[in-house]
Scaffold this active site. Structure first.
Site, PDB file in Angstrom:
ATOM      1  N   ASP A 162       0.860  -1.264   0.088  1.00  0.00           N
ATOM      2  CA  ASP A 162       0.030   0.031  -0.067  1.00  0.00           C
ATOM      3  C   ASP A 162       1.059   1.280  -0.184  1.00  0.00           C
ATOM      4  O   ASP A 162       1.574   1.737   1.013  1.00  0.00           O
ATOM      5  CB  ASP A 162      -1.103  -0.056   1.035  1.00  0.00           C
ATOM      6  CG  ASP A 162      -1.897   1.017   1.247  1.00  0.00           C
ATOM      7  OD1 ASP A 162      -2.117   1.836   0.198  1.00  0.00           O
ATOM      8  OD2 ASP A 162      -2.495   1.533   2.205  1.00  0.00           O
TER       9      ASP A 162
ATOM     10  N   GLU B 283      -2.769  -2.250  -5.355  1.00  0.00           N
ATOM     11  CA  GLU B 283      -4.062  -1.782  -5.644  1.00  0.00           C
ATOM     12  C   GLU B 283      -3.947  -0.787  -6.789  1.00  0.00           C
ATOM     13  O   GLU B 283      -2.991  -0.009  -6.842  1.00  0.00           O
ATOM     14  CB  GLU B 283      -4.907  -1.042  -4.486  1.00  0.00           C
ATOM     15  CG  GLU B 283      -5.797  -1.716  -3.768  1.00  0.00           C
ATOM     16  CD  GLU B 283      -6.308  -0.998  -2.660  1.00  0.00           C
ATOM     17  OE1 GLU B 283      -7.133  -1.382  -1.861  1.00  0.00           O
ATOM     18  OE2 GLU B 283      -6.200   0.367  -2.387  1.00  0.00           O
TER      19      GLU B 283
ATOM     20  N   ASP C  15      -2.303   1.219   6.958  1.00  0.00           N
ATOM     21  CA  ASP C  15      -1.658   0.582   5.684  1.00  0.00           C
ATOM     22  C   ASP C  15      -1.259  -0.605   5.472  1.00  0.00           C
ATOM     23  O   ASP C  15      -1.052  -1.158   4.649  1.00  0.00           O
ATOM     24  CB  ASP C  15      -0.313   1.891   5.434  1.00  0.00           C
ATOM     25  CG  ASP C  15      -0.685   3.225   5.596  1.00  0.00           C
ATOM     26  OD1 ASP C  15      -1.066   3.777   4.640  1.00  0.00           O
ATOM     27  OD2 ASP C  15      -0.782   3.918   6.650  1.00  0.00           O
TER      28      ASP C  15
END
Length: 163
Positions: free
Chosen positions: A7, A67, A140
């Site tokens: 992340d 992501e 995170d």
């Protein structure tokens, strides 16, 4: 197969590393990289590169899971996030790893069963899947572990999780 889920962020970058062995997935490492907001962008990009290259080499990472970014309120943040993603693509090329990308709703749907889940809901599921895991101080980390799980599940469905 060893999967590194990240992340990315310029203040905190969460990560999780899982190793698939047969039908089991072992949690090898997780945490976050903290970078000082007073450091220049050049320094933080270098720190990000060095930190994740070290993780890739130390754990023998074969897959990097991310992501897909989304344009929020700040286009500058979106652009700067692209720098970190570029570093990860470069590291993937350099170390001959695969990159897998997942939409945020896909990650939430896969982990919680609901594509609109909150960060807190994702974190609760991650902590249930990895009992005994120390509760991370940053969301995170649990976000990165959720992405790591998506990478695992995309590579081989229905793995059993252990720590």
């Amino acid at each position: 197969m060893v999967i590194l889920g990240i992340d990315p962020g310029f203040r905190f970058a969460g990560f999780g590393i899982l190793k698939k062995e047969g039908r089991q997935a072992l949690l090898l490492d997780y945490g976050h990289l903290t970078m000082s907001s007073s450091d220049s962008l050049v320094i933080r990009v270098g720190e990000f590169h060095d930190f994740f290259e070290e993780k890739i080499v130390a754990w023998g990472v074969t897959v990097i899971a991310l992501e897909t970014p989304f344009l929020g309120k700040n286009a500058q943040n979106f652009l700067k996030l692209g720098y970190l993603r570029g570093i990860l693509y470069l590291l993937a090329h350099k170390h001959q790893t695969t990159i897998q990308e997942f939409a945020p709703t896909e990650v939430k749907q896969s982990v919680t069963g609901f594509g609109g889940a909150s960060k807190d809901q994702v974190a609760r599921v991650i902590l249930q899947l990895f009992p005994g895991m120390e509760v991370p101080k940053k969301e995170d980390v649990t976000d990165a572990l959720a992405v790591t799980l998506c990478g695992l599940w995309a590579s081989n469905q229905n793995s059993f999780l252990t720590k």
